[in-house]
Design an enzyme around this catalytic site. Structure first.
Site, PDB file in Angstrom:
ATOM      1  N   THR A 173      76.216  51.765  31.058  1.00  0.00           N
ATOM      2  CA  THR A 173      76.389  53.192  30.762  1.00  0.00           C
ATOM      3  C   THR A 173      77.501  53.829  31.584  1.00  0.00           C
ATOM      4  O   THR A 173      77.749  53.422  32.728  1.00  0.00           O
ATOM      5  CB  THR A 173      75.064  53.934  31.066  1.00  0.00           C
ATOM      6  OG1 THR A 173      75.345  55.337  31.168  1.00  0.00           O
ATOM      7  CG2 THR A 173      74.409  53.482  32.353  1.00  0.00           C
ATOM      8  N   GLU A 231      77.201  56.467  33.036  1.00  0.00           N
ATOM      9  CA  GLU A 231      76.559  57.085  34.202  1.00  0.00           C
ATOM     10  C   GLU A 231      76.894  56.344  35.498  1.00  0.00           C
ATOM     11  O   GLU A 231      76.877  56.939  36.573  1.00  0.00           O
ATOM     12  CB  GLU A 231      75.038  57.069  34.020  1.00  0.00           C
ATOM     13  CG  GLU A 231      74.475  58.278  33.324  1.00  0.00           C
ATOM     14  CD  GLU A 231      74.426  59.525  34.201  1.00  0.00           C
ATOM     15  OE1 GLU A 231      73.951  59.436  35.339  1.00  0.00           O
ATOM     16  OE2 GLU A 231      74.867  60.579  33.738  1.00  0.00           O
ATOM     17  N   TYR A 277      68.608  56.620  37.777  1.00  0.00           N
ATOM     18  CA  TYR A 277      68.912  55.898  36.527  1.00  0.00           C
ATOM     19  C   TYR A 277      70.230  55.128  36.673  1.00  0.00           C
ATOM     20  O   TYR A 277      70.303  53.934  36.376  1.00  0.00           O
ATOM     21  CB  TYR A 277      68.996  56.901  35.374  1.00  0.00           C
ATOM     22  CG  TYR A 277      69.595  56.346  34.095  1.00  0.00           C
ATOM     23  CD1 TYR A 277      68.844  55.555  33.230  1.00  0.00           C
ATOM     24  CD2 TYR A 277      70.924  56.611  33.748  1.00  0.00           C
ATOM     25  CE1 TYR A 277      69.397  55.044  32.063  1.00  0.00           C
ATOM     26  CE2 TYR A 277      71.488  56.110  32.581  1.00  0.00           C
ATOM     27  CZ  TYR A 277      70.715  55.322  31.743  1.00  0.00           C
ATOM     28  OH  TYR A 277      71.268  54.815  30.584  1.00  0.00           O
ATOM     29  N   LYS A 322      70.957  51.120  36.686  1.00  0.00           N
ATOM     30  CA  LYS A 322      71.840  50.510  35.686  1.00  0.00           C
ATOM     31  C   LYS A 322      73.009  49.781  36.347  1.00  0.00           C
ATOM     32  O   LYS A 322      73.543  48.817  35.784  1.00  0.00           O
ATOM     33  CB  LYS A 322      72.368  51.588  34.726  1.00  0.00           C
ATOM     34  CG  LYS A 322      71.330  52.053  33.706  1.00  0.00           C
ATOM     35  CD  LYS A 322      71.137  51.005  32.599  1.00  0.00           C
ATOM     36  CE  LYS A 322      70.343  51.542  31.440  1.00  0.00           C
ATOM     37  NZ  LYS A 322      70.210  50.582  30.344  1.00  0.00           N
TER      38      LYS A 322
HETATM   39  P1  NAP Z   1      66.153  55.342  23.894  1.00  0.00           P
HETATM   40  O1  NAP Z   1      66.215  56.005  22.565  1.00  0.00           O
HETATM   41  O2  NAP Z   1      65.532  56.050  25.035  1.00  0.00           O
HETATM   42  O3  NAP Z   1      65.429  53.922  23.683  1.00  0.00           O
HETATM   43  C1  NAP Z   1      64.987  53.157  24.780  1.00  0.00           C
HETATM   44  C2  NAP Z   1      64.118  52.025  24.269  1.00  0.00           C
HETATM   45  O4  NAP Z   1      63.595  51.308  25.396  1.00  0.00           O
HETATM   46  C3  NAP Z   1      62.893  52.498  23.443  1.00  0.00           C
HETATM   47  O5  NAP Z   1      62.647  51.563  22.443  1.00  0.00           O
HETATM   48  C4  NAP Z   1      61.780  52.454  24.482  1.00  0.00           C
HETATM   49  O6  NAP Z   1      60.489  52.327  23.924  1.00  0.00           O
HETATM   50  C5  NAP Z   1      62.177  51.185  25.228  1.00  0.00           C
HETATM   51  N1  NAP Z   1      61.528  51.058  26.539  1.00  0.00           N
HETATM   52  C6  NAP Z   1      61.468  51.962  27.536  1.00  0.00           C
HETATM   53  N2  NAP Z   1      60.793  51.456  28.588  1.00  0.00           N
HETATM   54  C7  NAP Z   1      60.412  50.199  28.241  1.00  0.00           C
HETATM   55  C8  NAP Z   1      59.686  49.172  28.888  1.00  0.00           C
HETATM   56  N3  NAP Z   1      59.191  49.325  30.115  1.00  0.00           N
HETATM   57  N4  NAP Z   1      59.497  47.997  28.230  1.00  0.00           N
HETATM   58  C9  NAP Z   1      59.977  47.819  26.975  1.00  0.00           C
HETATM   59  N5  NAP Z   1      60.681  48.762  26.311  1.00  0.00           N
HETATM   60  C10 NAP Z   1      60.885  49.932  26.931  1.00  0.00           C
HETATM   61  O7  NAP Z   1      67.624  54.930  24.371  1.00  0.00           O
HETATM   62  P2  NAP Z   1      68.954  54.734  23.477  1.00  0.00           P
HETATM   63  O8  NAP Z   1      69.667  56.032  23.443  1.00  0.00           O
HETATM   64  O9  NAP Z   1      68.623  54.001  22.259  1.00  0.00           O
HETATM   65  O10 NAP Z   1      69.799  53.797  24.450  1.00  0.00           O
HETATM   66  C11 NAP Z   1      69.656  52.372  24.390  1.00  0.00           C
HETATM   67  C12 NAP Z   1      70.080  51.777  25.725  1.00  0.00           C
HETATM   68  O11 NAP Z   1      71.427  52.131  26.004  1.00  0.00           O
HETATM   69  C13 NAP Z   1      69.277  52.252  26.924  1.00  0.00           C
HETATM   70  O12 NAP Z   1      69.189  51.170  27.812  1.00  0.00           O
HETATM   71  C14 NAP Z   1      70.126  53.351  27.522  1.00  0.00           C
HETATM   72  O13 NAP Z   1      69.866  53.481  28.899  1.00  0.00           O
HETATM   73  C15 NAP Z   1      71.514  52.827  27.243  1.00  0.00           C
HETATM   74  N6  NAP Z   1      72.563  53.837  27.052  1.00  0.00           N
HETATM   75  C16 NAP Z   1      72.389  54.852  26.166  1.00  0.00           C
HETATM   76  C17 NAP Z   1      73.428  55.751  25.955  1.00  0.00           C
HETATM   77  C18 NAP Z   1      73.286  56.889  24.977  1.00  0.00           C
HETATM   78  O14 NAP Z   1      74.083  57.825  25.058  1.00  0.00           O
HETATM   79  N7  NAP Z   1      72.357  56.822  24.029  1.00  0.00           N
HETATM   80  C19 NAP Z   1      74.647  55.598  26.636  1.00  0.00           C
HETATM   81  C20 NAP Z   1      74.786  54.513  27.503  1.00  0.00           C
HETATM   82  C21 NAP Z   1      73.749  53.634  27.709  1.00  0.00           C
HETATM   83  P3  NAP Z   1      59.659  53.629  23.398  1.00  0.00           P
HETATM   84  O15 NAP Z   1      60.244  53.964  22.043  1.00  0.00           O
HETATM   85  O16 NAP Z   1      58.273  53.140  23.343  1.00  0.00           O
HETATM   86  O17 NAP Z   1      59.899  54.734  24.379  1.00  0.00           O
HETATM   87  N1  GDD Z   2      68.680  66.839  28.706  1.00  0.00           N
HETATM   88  C1  GDD Z   2      69.195  68.043  28.966  1.00  0.00           C
HETATM   89  N2  GDD Z   2      68.457  69.152  28.681  1.00  0.00           N
HETATM   90  N3  GDD Z   2      70.433  68.122  29.500  1.00  0.00           N
HETATM   91  C2  GDD Z   2      70.952  69.344  29.715  1.00  0.00           C
HETATM   92  C3  GDD Z   2      70.252  70.523  29.435  1.00  0.00           C
HETATM   93  C4  GDD Z   2      68.927  70.425  28.901  1.00  0.00           C
HETATM   94  O1  GDD Z   2      68.248  71.408  28.636  1.00  0.00           O
HETATM   95  N4  GDD Z   2      71.038  71.578  29.742  1.00  0.00           N
HETATM   96  C5  GDD Z   2      72.188  71.093  30.207  1.00  0.00           C
HETATM   97  N5  GDD Z   2      72.150  69.731  30.194  1.00  0.00           N
HETATM   98  C6  GDD Z   2      73.233  68.842  30.668  1.00  0.00           C
HETATM   99  C7  GDD Z   2      72.779  67.781  31.665  1.00  0.00           C
HETATM  100  O2  GDD Z   2      72.678  68.348  32.970  1.00  0.00           O
HETATM  101  C8  GDD Z   2      73.932  66.779  31.524  1.00  0.00           C
HETATM  102  O3  GDD Z   2      75.007  67.175  32.331  1.00  0.00           O
HETATM  103  C9  GDD Z   2      74.336  66.900  30.056  1.00  0.00           C
HETATM  104  O4  GDD Z   2      73.716  68.096  29.563  1.00  0.00           O
HETATM  105  C10 GDD Z   2      73.901  65.722  29.175  1.00  0.00           C
HETATM  106  O5  GDD Z   2      72.528  65.490  29.389  1.00  0.00           O
HETATM  107  P1  GDD Z   2      71.680  64.463  28.476  1.00  0.00           P
HETATM  108  O6  GDD Z   2      71.859  64.801  27.061  1.00  0.00           O
HETATM  109  O7  GDD Z   2      70.297  64.425  29.028  1.00  0.00           O
HETATM  110  O8  GDD Z   2      72.438  63.084  28.675  1.00  0.00           O
HETATM  111  P2  GDD Z   2      72.981  62.349  30.002  1.00  0.00           P
HETATM  112  O9  GDD Z   2      74.481  62.474  29.992  1.00  0.00           O
HETATM  113  O10 GDD Z   2      72.277  62.795  31.209  1.00  0.00           O
HETATM  114  O11 GDD Z   2      72.552  60.840  29.736  1.00  0.00           O
HETATM  115  C11 GDD Z   2      72.732  60.212  28.467  1.00  0.00           C
HETATM  116  O12 GDD Z   2      73.981  59.572  28.427  1.00  0.00           O
HETATM  117  C12 GDD Z   2      74.141  58.484  29.354  1.00  0.00           C
HETATM  118  C13 GDD Z   2      75.571  57.942  29.168  1.00  0.00           C
HETATM  119  O13 GDD Z   2      76.491  58.721  29.862  1.00  0.00           O
HETATM  120  C14 GDD Z   2      71.562  59.220  28.265  1.00  0.00           C
HETATM  121  O14 GDD Z   2      71.602  58.737  26.943  1.00  0.00           O
HETATM  122  C15 GDD Z   2      71.684  58.046  29.217  1.00  0.00           C
HETATM  123  O15 GDD Z   2      70.698  57.055  28.863  1.00  0.00           O
HETATM  124  C16 GDD Z   2      73.088  57.442  29.058  1.00  0.00           C
HETATM  125  O16 GDD Z   2      73.240  56.338  29.930  1.00  0.00           O
END
Ligand code: NAP
Ligand code: GDD
Length: 344
Positions: A133, A135, A156, A160
């Site tokens: 990520t 992050e 987190y 990661k």
């Molecule tokens: P998500 O919607 O939160 O999905 C996470 C998945 O992991 C869900 O299926 C969840 O199951 C499962 N999980 C959580 N804890 C677990 C455990 N202890 N054992 C087995 N499974 C578990 O995340 P996503 O947005 O699809 O992201 C996929 C991956 O990419 C994650 O690793 C995330 O950190 C990473 N990532 C995401 C982003 C983004 O912007 N979306 C960016 C960079 C990296 P449940 O459905 O039961 O909760």
């Molecule tokens: N969730 C959330 N809720 N975020 C908020 C809010 C709120 O009400 N208001 C402002 N934010 C700001 C957070 O402080 C952050 O700076 C930004 O919005 C994005 O927050 P999220 O959407 O929660 O995503 P993230 O950037 O913290 O993390 C996501 O992206 C990562 C990749 O850069 C997640 O998907 C992570 O799993 C992923 O790794």
């Protein structure tokens, strides 16, 4: 040639569901791994459960990233060609409340999967994808690329980063095909409801229907590089088809503030947002009728936050031939439209 098989850990999540769609379309046999839950957690893959693929090309399995024996068991019984480890406690804010659980799942969980591949002597057969990520960069240089130093700023991100280096270590120590996809934020209609984009688009759809309502948000000034999840899962597959394992940044190269996301989302329902006041007293109002639609709730601020994430995806473009198809305005539009449709 025998059919390609892929295991998706975290199949019930946003990316797991899109990756399942993609791999099934490509003709893979998919082993979709979910964890046990007290209520249904398969909404994002119900369309697969109800399709011809279920139990013919898509096979569900139970395992938990905190439980080595469950991982060993499913990997031993399936011996897949590719494992995509997408499982994680993926909410950054939540990781400050549950740092130990986050480390157990996101850091040690990845180690458990890599170690299972090694113990089961599958290093020459099974490729490993680590969902890394943006992050992990924290507040460093902008734009961030593969060579940018890491300075993670949340439990987190730290977890990661452990998984990132462990993946590289298994590649270098044992010759495993193991890659890190360093993906920037990616969103879409299947995005979890507590991430900021989906929280905004759901609220905007509700306001569109009820003609009133307030969204409570935290840091409006944070900038993120938001792409479309469907584009991003394709990059995961491309990384796994390379001759040599390597790590790639996947992003759009554009960043926008949370404030801009709010403005753009409201624009899609014909409302122009004006901002008034400062800090915790700032509000977003409808320019035409003065109704308040956005307020600040200090509970949504994090102990530390990243000011700006903006990725340079030129390595992925050059080597994988990957580039994002959906950019900011279209992404916001498709999410708002989808939530309006769901609200009907
Ligand atoms: P998500 O919607 O939160 O999905 C996470 C998945 O992991 C869900 O299926 C969840 O199951 C499962 N999980 C959580 N804890 C677990 C455990 N202890 N054992 C087995 N499974 C578990 O995340 P996503 O947005 O699809 O992201 C996929 C991956 O990419 C994650 O690793 C995330 O950190 C990473 N990532 C995401 C982003 C983004 O912007 N979306 C960016 C960079 C990296 P449940 O459905 O039961 O909760
Ligand atoms: N969730 C959330 N809720 N975020 C908020 C809010 C709120 O009400 N208001 C402002 N934010 C700001 C957070 O402080 C952050 O700076 C930004 O919005 C994005 O927050 P999220 O959407 O929660 O995503 P993230 O950037 O913290 O993390 C996501 O992206 C990562 C990749 O850069 C997640 O998907 C992570 O799993 C992923 O790794």
């Amino acid at each position: 040639m025998k059919k390609k098989t892929a295991m998706i850990l975290g199949v019930t999540g946003q990316d797991g569901s899109h990756l399942s769609d993609l791999l099934l379309k490509k003709g893979y046999l998919v082993y979709g791994v979910k964890r046990r839950s007290s209520s249904f957690n398969t909404q994002r893959i119900d369309h697969i459960y109800n399709s011809k693929y279920f139990n013919t090309k898509f096979f569900p399995f139970y395992a938990d990233l905190t439980d080595s024996s469950s991982l060993l068991k499913i990997i031993q019984s399936t011996k897949p060609h590719e494992i995509y480890n997408l499982s994680a406690q993926s909410h950054v804010h939540t990781s400050f409340e549950t740092p130990e659980y986050t480390a157990n799942t996101d850091a040690i969980g990845s180690l458990r999967v890599l170690e299972a591949i090694k113990i089961l002597k599958l290093i020459d057969k099974t490729k490993y994808y680590q969902a890394s990520t943006s992050e992990i960069f924290g507040n460093t240089q902008i734009p961030q690329r593969e060579t940018t130093p890491f300075r993670p700023t949340s439990p987190y991100a730290i977890s990661k980063l452990y998984a990132y280096w462990t993946t590289i270590n298994y590649r270098e120590s044992y010759g495993m095909f193991a890659v890190n996809g360093i993906l920037f934020n990616h969103e879409g209609p299947r995005r979890g409801e507590t991430f900021v984009t989906r929280k905004i688009t759901r609220a905007v759809a509700k306001i569109n229907k009820e003609k009133r309502g307030i969204i409570y948000l935290g840091n409006l000034n944070a900038k993120r590089d938001w792409g479309y999840a469907v584009d991003y899962v394709e990059s995961m597959w491309k990384m796994m088809q390379q001759k040599k394992p390597d790590d790639f940044v996947i992003s759009t190269g554009e960043s926008h503030t949370v404030r801009e996301f709010v403005e753009e989302a409201f624009k899609n329902i014909g409302i122009k947002i004006l901002w008034k006041g400062k800090g915790l007293n700032e509000i977003g109002i409808n320019k035409d009728n003065g109704k308040v639609h956005v307020k600040i709730d200090p509970g949504y601020f994090r102990p530390t936050d990243i000011s700006e994430l903006r990725g340079d995806y030129s390595k992925a473009k050059k080597i994988l031939g990957w580039k994002p198809k959906v950019k900011f305005k279209d992404l916001v539009k498709l999410m708002v439209q989808s939530d309006i449709k769901k609200n009907k």
